[in-house]
Design an enzyme around this catalytic site. Structure first.
Site, mmCIF file in Angstrom:
data_model
loop_
_atom_site.group_PDB
_atom_site.id
_atom_site.type_symbol
_atom_site.label_atom_id
_atom_site.label_comp_id
_atom_site.label_asym_id
_atom_site.label_seq_id
_atom_site.Cartn_x
_atom_site.Cartn_y
_atom_site.Cartn_z
ATOM 1 N N ASP A 214 -3.589 4.240 0.194
ATOM 2 C CA ASP A 214 -2.841 3.111 0.745
ATOM 3 C C ASP A 214 -3.758 1.930 1.051
ATOM 4 O OD1 ASP A 214 -0.404 1.895 1.949
ATOM 5 O OD2 ASP A 214 -1.565 2.088 3.801
ATOM 6 N N ASP B 119 5.107 2.766 2.834
ATOM 7 C CA ASP B 119 4.664 2.987 4.213
ATOM 8 C C ASP B 119 5.823 3.220 5.171
ATOM 9 O OD1 ASP B 119 2.057 2.673 3.417
ATOM 10 O OD2 ASP B 119 1.901 0.589 4.053
ATOM 11 N N HIS C 133 4.554 -1.670 1.193
ATOM 12 C CA HIS C 133 5.217 -1.576 2.494
ATOM 13 C C HIS C 133 6.464 -0.697 2.429
ATOM 14 C CE1 HIS C 133 2.758 -4.570 4.673
ATOM 15 N NE2 HIS C 133 2.597 -5.073 3.466
#
Length: 365
Positions: free
Chosen positions: A102, A127, A124
């Site tokens: 990441d 995530d 994102h």
């Protein structure tokens, strides 16, 4: 037509609606300044070949966390630390790999000259799902148990914190991070899981769980304060409250809906992850394109999360499957449409761009 668009996840970017903006890196937190950023920057070229697309790295990080949560839920569905020690060791390694992938996907994007708004949306979006799954994995290592409301409150708090961080991205053009933030937390969680991989799951003192929850709430309050003069404390907080409320009502009823831990926890984890991912996807679309917003605190994934609180027994897997299907379709549509609008490829590095990357570097990732 409105209903079909709503079921498919809302409108998607086109060449006419896509925005042009310059990526602004968020401030580095403590561990990033000390060692993480240099470690991530060393991977492109040394480990990652030039033909490896940044979004593939991002997807690999998601796969790591999916494997981790699958191991935990298979061996310890009651989230009471019943898994063998090797599971927690594996989870610790997988969380470390996720953090590395990441953190380095943007470095690879800059090294290959393939950064774009799609990369930010991709990163994102992943995530927003992983924060839910990591929170569940760690709660199991701490033997909190699925019948403990605090577990699900921690999951809701982690979701809220990340969503508000994305609100700051859309509002200010860059995420707002603090000196001690998510990267420091992930390092600590990795160490905890590796420790449990040696001695087995450890019952964490109640004050540690409560303290962690309070820290996440404090982080949320700090982000709300930064966003106080923007539009996001109204419409967006309603969307966030819908998800948090869905988690809360499920936490309150989870003892009644199923006597089998597997069918109590697995569908709920799937529905929370899908709802959180879909909510962040809708928010981040406003970052990359000028789109008319559908009322995003009423979504198919959000409704299924609320409905799950009254869904009994083993048939709860139907709600989980439907929620994942809705999110999968919406996310796929978004990726394909955004890639088409930008004229980029989602999962490959074009040959022309590989040869020209030194001459035409791009700042977006």
């Amino acid at each position: 037509m409105f209903l079909i668009t709503w079921l498919l996840g809302g409108t998607v970017p086109t060449k006419k609606t896509i925005k042009t903006y310059e990526y602004k890196s968020p401030p580095l937190s403590l561990f990033e300044r000390l060692f993480l950023d240099r470690f991530w920057a060393a991977l492109p070229g040394a480990v990652y070949p030039p033909w490896l697309a940044p979004n593939v790295i991002t997807l690999a990080g998601l796969v790591c966390i999916i494997v981790a949560i699958a191991l935990v839920l298979h061996h310890s569905p009651a989230l009471d630390g019943a898994a063998p020690t090797w599971v927690y060791a594996a989870v610790g390694v997988l969380i470390f790999l996720y953090q590395t992938l990441d953190g380095s996907d943007g470095k690879q994007a800059r090294a290959t000259g393939t950064g774009s708004a799609l990369g930010e949306l991709f990163d994102h979006g992943v995530d927003s799902i992983t924060v839910v799954l990591i929170a569940v994995c760690v709660q199991d290592a701490a033997r909190v148990s699925y019948t403990d409301e605090t577990l699900w409150l921690c999951v809701a708090a982690s979701t809220c914190t990340f969503y508000l961080s994305n609100c700051s991205l859309v509002a200010f053009g860059r995420q707002q991070f603090f000196d001690v933030d998510v990267q420091e937390l992930i390092v600590c969680l990795t160490v905890l899981c590796l420790y449990c991989g040696i001695v087995g799951a450890t019952s964490a003192p109640r004050w540690m769980i409560t303290g962690s929850l309070c820290c996440m709430v404090l982080n949320c309050l700090q982000l709300i304060w930064k966003l106080r003069d923007t539009e996001y404390l109204g419409r967006r907080c309603k969307a966030l409250a819908a998800i948090a409320g869905g988690v809360a009502i499920n936490a309150a009823t989870i003892k009644q809906v199923s006597k089998e831990p597997f069918f109590a926890t697995v569908p709920l984890v799937c529905c929370i992850a899908a709802a959180a991912g879909d909510l962040s996807r809708r928010l981040l679309l406003q970052r990359v394109a000028d789109l008319p917003e559908i009322v995003d605190f009423v979504t198919p994934t959000g409704l299924l999360l609320w409905a799950l609180a009254l869904w009994p027994g083993r048939t709860r897997v139907v709600a989980a499957a439907a929620s994942l299907a809705f999110y999968g379709v919406a996310a796929s549509r978004t990726v394909v449409a955004t890639a088409g609008a930008l004229g980029v490829r989602a999962l490959t590095v074009p040959t022309v761009r590989r040869s020209a990357r030194a001459r035409t570097p791009r700042k977006l990732d």
